[in-house]
Write a protein that holds these residues in place. Structure first.
Motif, mmCIF file in Angstrom:
data_model
loop_
_atom_site.group_PDB
_atom_site.id
_atom_site.type_symbol
_atom_site.label_atom_id
_atom_site.label_comp_id
_atom_site.label_asym_id
_atom_site.label_seq_id
_atom_site.Cartn_x
_atom_site.Cartn_y
_atom_site.Cartn_z
ATOM 1 N N GLU A 108 5.507 4.011 1.058
ATOM 2 C CA GLU A 108 5.035 2.738 0.518
ATOM 3 C C GLU A 108 5.535 1.604 1.397
ATOM 4 O OE1 GLU A 108 5.152 0.158 -3.642
ATOM 5 O OE2 GLU A 108 5.746 2.294 -3.617
ATOM 6 N N CYS A 141 0.856 -1.179 0.000
ATOM 7 C CA CYS A 141 0.000 0.000 0.000
ATOM 8 C C CYS A 141 0.900 1.239 0.000
ATOM 9 C CB CYS A 141 -0.959 0.003 1.189
ATOM 10 S SG CYS A 141 -0.160 0.052 2.794
ATOM 11 N N ARG A 142 0.384 2.316 -0.563
ATOM 12 C CA ARG A 142 1.142 3.572 -0.687
ATOM 13 C C ARG A 142 0.196 4.721 -0.414
ATOM 14 N NH1 ARG A 142 3.045 2.816 -5.448
ATOM 15 N NH2 ARG A 142 1.461 3.974 -6.615
ATOM 16 N N HIS A 182 5.382 -2.779 2.225
ATOM 17 C CA HIS A 182 5.126 -4.138 1.746
ATOM 18 C C HIS A 182 5.223 -5.106 2.907
ATOM 19 C CE1 HIS A 182 5.603 -3.207 -2.638
ATOM 20 N NE2 HIS A 182 6.306 -2.180 -2.134
#
Length: 882
Positions: free
Chosen positions: A91, A53-54, A93
């Motif tokens: 961002e 997600c960013r 991960h």
């Protein structure tokens, strides 16, 4: 391994992630905005999946899985700056393994969500679900091998193995992909079944159902489909010449099983390929002279002559004529030669004239005497309409009083031909002028008169009649009972036979039977198991099979056979043929409806529910149709029966799918009476299309607290071809229900009946089964009258009025005021060519009116139609002097 059986918490979920204070320098008053949100993913085998997600502006981003924070050390973070806005971008991960998902599998689905912070607050992303992908090995249902006839529909079922994500299905034909977009004859149903609308020879192949998803690709067992072609006979060749040129010999004709040739194991043609028949060639006979005649007397020229003829024998069959002279002349000898006296020829002429004059005078005297005698006999012997209404009553009645206009009330003897009628059926007029009909009712009774009918013993009983017919070879297929049979004895006055509650009748019009002859005529409705009617291809039986006979009798005018049918007729959807069975047992096409008839012996008037067959030869008939498109439809009658009493917990509802004709409904009602059933609701009509789809039946909306269905499937099916052929009359499905308590006495539910259509449309018929909708006393109303009506009692139109109409309208009238206008008034103008081919077109029109409207025909409407014709010609109804 079944992933649904594994449950575990998320790894690292026991540790709470420490959230740092937002860093200084973040843009004030802006909540984080996600540029990239986590999406649903599948874990294939043991490969971990990554979620990302960013967000901007964001100072911190963490994942939360199944309500617990993911450990900070499991995050991979990247920082950057948005070039267009200058805001910080973060961002993140994480990776999710199969073990993490399996630990909690079964309790709930595994999901993860991003939470982003800024100086102004927090923002949550959408949830992303992580699932373990799999595809089981075994198909729930596989296609099976089949052998089908050409042009028959094929349905290959396929239910793929269970899997996540659900498997996609494709079909292979001999290992090549089947693409419905390239072949209009093929389509795949939403249930993944492969449907071939009409089997072709090219469709003979091995078919395999293939299921695949991101995990694996499974293949079903291959199903071998064989499309076979049954053989068909070609047309017969012409008969060969007789094998001998003189006397008895033989000739033959042949045919081949090539129309079509049997393929792929199809049945070979039944019957013989060669026919032989005896023939006789007449031998030539040469002519020979007879003996010479005696010499004539010597003439004035002193010559005499003699003659002979070529007659012993006369030449025939191509024989040679006699050679030589047929007249011999010689001179007379002196003693035989005498000269005629002068004036002898004139004397002979005068004698001849006197003889002719005497003969003329004698003939004139005889004519005057006959005329006077006839005139005196007609004055008091004019027939009245009582002969038309009481001459041939089927029951014996005592003679009426003298003042009763119905003078003839004695039952005649129909078993002998010793029958005479004294009197005149044509009223005599005293003056030479024509008499105009009054403006009153056209069909009012005529004046009183008298007539005499001689008769002897009563007619034979019905059992004796059937017994006599059954001894003859052609009638051995007739029913032994009289329930579906009517019979009677008829003469030139005609009559009518009817089989009650079937809509089947036979009208024998007046003068159809030659005068001086009496025929015993029968009318029979056959059960379909009694008579074998072969159907080819897409043919279907549209009517009952009916016999009238005896065959081979001489009819001078067509009889009219009326019977029901179940076709929704249209020229673009149907090819309908009238079939007749020959004495040898073969069925032949004698008429194609809508086409130019090849013979004048048969004609058919097809109406909405009844067909009227004009035939000059009695026999066994049936109406057969062949669909020309998938829009062709037949009418089905849907009838529900249930037991009148329910002593046990089980309760059966029987749903019959019948051809929409009265005779089939009558048979089912009689059958259910024997089973103790009662009718539930009024019968409904369903239009069944030639779409190769089965008929489905299901039951719904039952109170589950009182009843339960013992049917394992959600619906029942009747195969398409069982219905479409029309050869299985009593098709039905049974719904077995069970009461949960013996005190339950009422049932309310809904029955759905529909035909599955390729485009997803359906035809439904609803039945509400409740106490207030039962028709336990519902029966087919009995038809009025007796099965056999003989003579004028069988007709609505009085005989004299009928003859008057015929004699007035048969001749061409001025301005077209003739039988053609009457046909137009009665909506029969589409049959003008058939009427015109008969000796009396008006009689054909009136016969058809009688067949269509008996016994409830409105004579006033017919009279009005005839009167309308009369307005176009003032002298239309004038009567000629008898």
């Amino acid at each position: 391994m079944d992933p649904r059986g594994l449950v575990a918490p998320v790894a690292g979920a026991q540790q709470s992630a420490t959230v740092a204070n937002p860093a200084s320098g973040a843009s004030p008053d802006l909540l984080p905005h996600f540029q990239l949100e986590p999406e649903d993913v599948y874990i294939v085998k043991n490969k971990a999946v990554s979620l990302a997600c960013r967000a901007t502006p964001a100072t911190q981003i963490y994942f939360k899985c199944n309500g617990e924070w993911v450990h900070q050390g499991d995050h991979v973070t990247q920082h950057s700056t948005d070039r267009s806005t200058g805001l910080p971008v973060m961002e993140v991960h994480i990776e999710v393994t199969r073990q993490q998902v399996e630990k909690i599998f079964g309790l709930e689905e595994y999901w993860c969500q991003c939470v982003a912070w800024s100086s102004s607050g927090t923002t949550k992303s959408q949830k992303a679900f992580v699932r373990i992908a799999y595809l089981r090995k075994n198909f729930e249902q596989e296609p099976t091998a089949r052998e089908v006839s050409i042009e028959q529909g094929i349905v290959l079922p396929c239910r793929p193995p269970e899997g996540i994500p659900p498997a996609e299905v494709e079909w292979l034909r001999n290992e090549e992909l089947v693409d419905p977009a390239l072949d209009a004859n093929v389509y795949v149903t939403p249930e993944h079944s492969l449907v071939l609308r009409q089997a072709r020879l090219a469709d003979t192949a091995n078919y395999t159902c293939v299921a695949k998803n991101i995990v694996a690709r499974r293949r079903s067992t291959s199903a071998a489909i064989t499309v076979y072609v049954n053989g068909g006979w070609s047309t017969w060749t012409q008969w060969s010449g007789c094998s001998t040129s003189c006397g008895r010999g033989w000739q033959k004709r042949s045919r081949t099983c090539t129309n079509p040739t049997p393929l792929n194991g199809g049945a070979f043609c039944e019957g013989q390929n060669v026919q032989k028949t005896a023939c006789t060639t007449l031998c030539p006979v040469d002519g020979a002279w007879s003996e010479w005649s005696k010499w004539s007397e010597c003439g004035a020229e002193c010559t005499h002559w003699r003659s002979r003829e070529c007659s012993e024998p006369a030449p025939r069959n191509g024989g040679r004529d006699c050679h030589g002279p047929e007249l011999d002349t010689r001179n007379c000898t002196s003693e035989l030669c005498t000269h005629a006296a002068p004036g002898a020829e004139d004397v002979a002429l005068y004698v001849g004239l006197v003889a002719v004059a005497v003969c003329l005078v004698l003939l004139l005297l005889v004519g005057v005497l006959v005329y006077c005698r006839k005139k005196g006999g007609l004055d008091a012997d004019v027939a009245d309409s009582s002969i038309l209404t009481a001459g041939f009553q089927p029951v014996s009645i005592k003679p009426s009083k003298a003042d009763n206009p119905s003078l003839l009330t004695i039952q005649p003897d129909l078993s002998t031909t010793t029958m005479t009628y004294q009197g005149s059926l044509c009223p005599r007029q005293d003056g030479p002028a024509k008499l105009q009909l009054p403006n009153g009712h056209l069909l009012s009774p005529l004046g009183a008169g008298r007539h005499t009918l001689h008769h002897s013993s009563p007619a034979a009983e019905g059992a004796d009649f059937v017994a006599r017919l059954s001894t003859q070879s052609y009638f051995r297929s007739l029913p032994r009972g009289t329930n579906n049979m009517a019979y009677g004895t008829f003469n030139f006055l005609g009559g009518r036979l009817m089989i009650p509650n079937t809509g089947i009748s036979l009208l024998i019009p007046p003068d159809a039977i030659p005068r001086g002859k009496i025929y015993e005529v029968y009318l029979t409705l056959h059960k379909q198991e009694e008579v074998r009617l072969p159907l080819a291809g897409c043919q279907t039986l549209l009517s009952p099979i009916v016999s009238c006979g005896p065959p081979g009798v001489l009819l001078t005018r067509p009889a009219i056979l009326a019977m029901g049918h179940c076709v929704e007729a249209s020229a673009e959807n149907w090819s309908i043929r009238l079939k007749k069975q020959s004495c040898e047992g073969t069925w032949e096409d004698v008429l194609q409806l809508g086409a130019e008839p090849c013979t004048e012996l048969y004609y058919c008037q097809l109406e909405a529910q009844t067909c009227y067959i004009f035939t000059e030869q009695l026999g066994r008939f049936a109406l057969v149709g062949e669909s020309l498109s998938m829009a062709a439809s037949k009418r089905l009658k849907l009838v529900l029966f249930a037991p009148a009493a329910c002593p046990s917990l089980e309760y059966n509802i029987r749903v019959y799918c019948l051809s929409d004709t009265q005779d089939v409904l009558k048979e089912v009602i009689q059958l259910e009476k024997q089973l103790g059933g009662q009718l539930i609701g009024a019968p409904r009509v369903l239009h069944f299309k030639d779409s190769y789809h089965n008929l489905r039946l299901s039951i719904h909306d039952m109170p589950s607290s009182l009843w339960k269905s013992k049917l394992l499937a959600s619906y029942q099916e009747i195969p398409f071809y069982h219905i479409w052929s029309g050869l299985q009359p009593f098709l039905h499905c049974t719904f077995t229900l069970e009461r949960l308590s013996t005190s339950t006495c009422e049932l309310a539910c809904k029955i759905w009946v529909w035909q599955v259509e390729g485009d997803g449309q359906s035809f439904t018929v609803n039945f509400n089964i409740a106490k207030d909708t039962r028709f336990s006393d519902w029966l087919v109303p009995d038809e009025v009258g007796t099965p056999a009506l003989v003579g004028p009692s069988a007709f609505k139109i009085p005989f004299l009025i009928r003859q008057k109409i015929i004699s007035s309208l048969d001749p061409p009238g001025t301005r077209g005021a003739d039988w053609r206008i009457l046909a137009q008034k009665l909506n029969l103008d589409s049959h003008l060519s058939f009427f015109a081919s008969k000796a009396s077109p008006t009689a054909m029109i009136l016969n058809l009116w009688e067949a269509r409207h008996f016994p409830n025909g409105n004579l006033s409407q017919l009279a009005a139609a005839v009167a309308e014709v009369g307005k176009q010609d003032g002298a239309l109804f004038s009567e000629a002097e008898c």
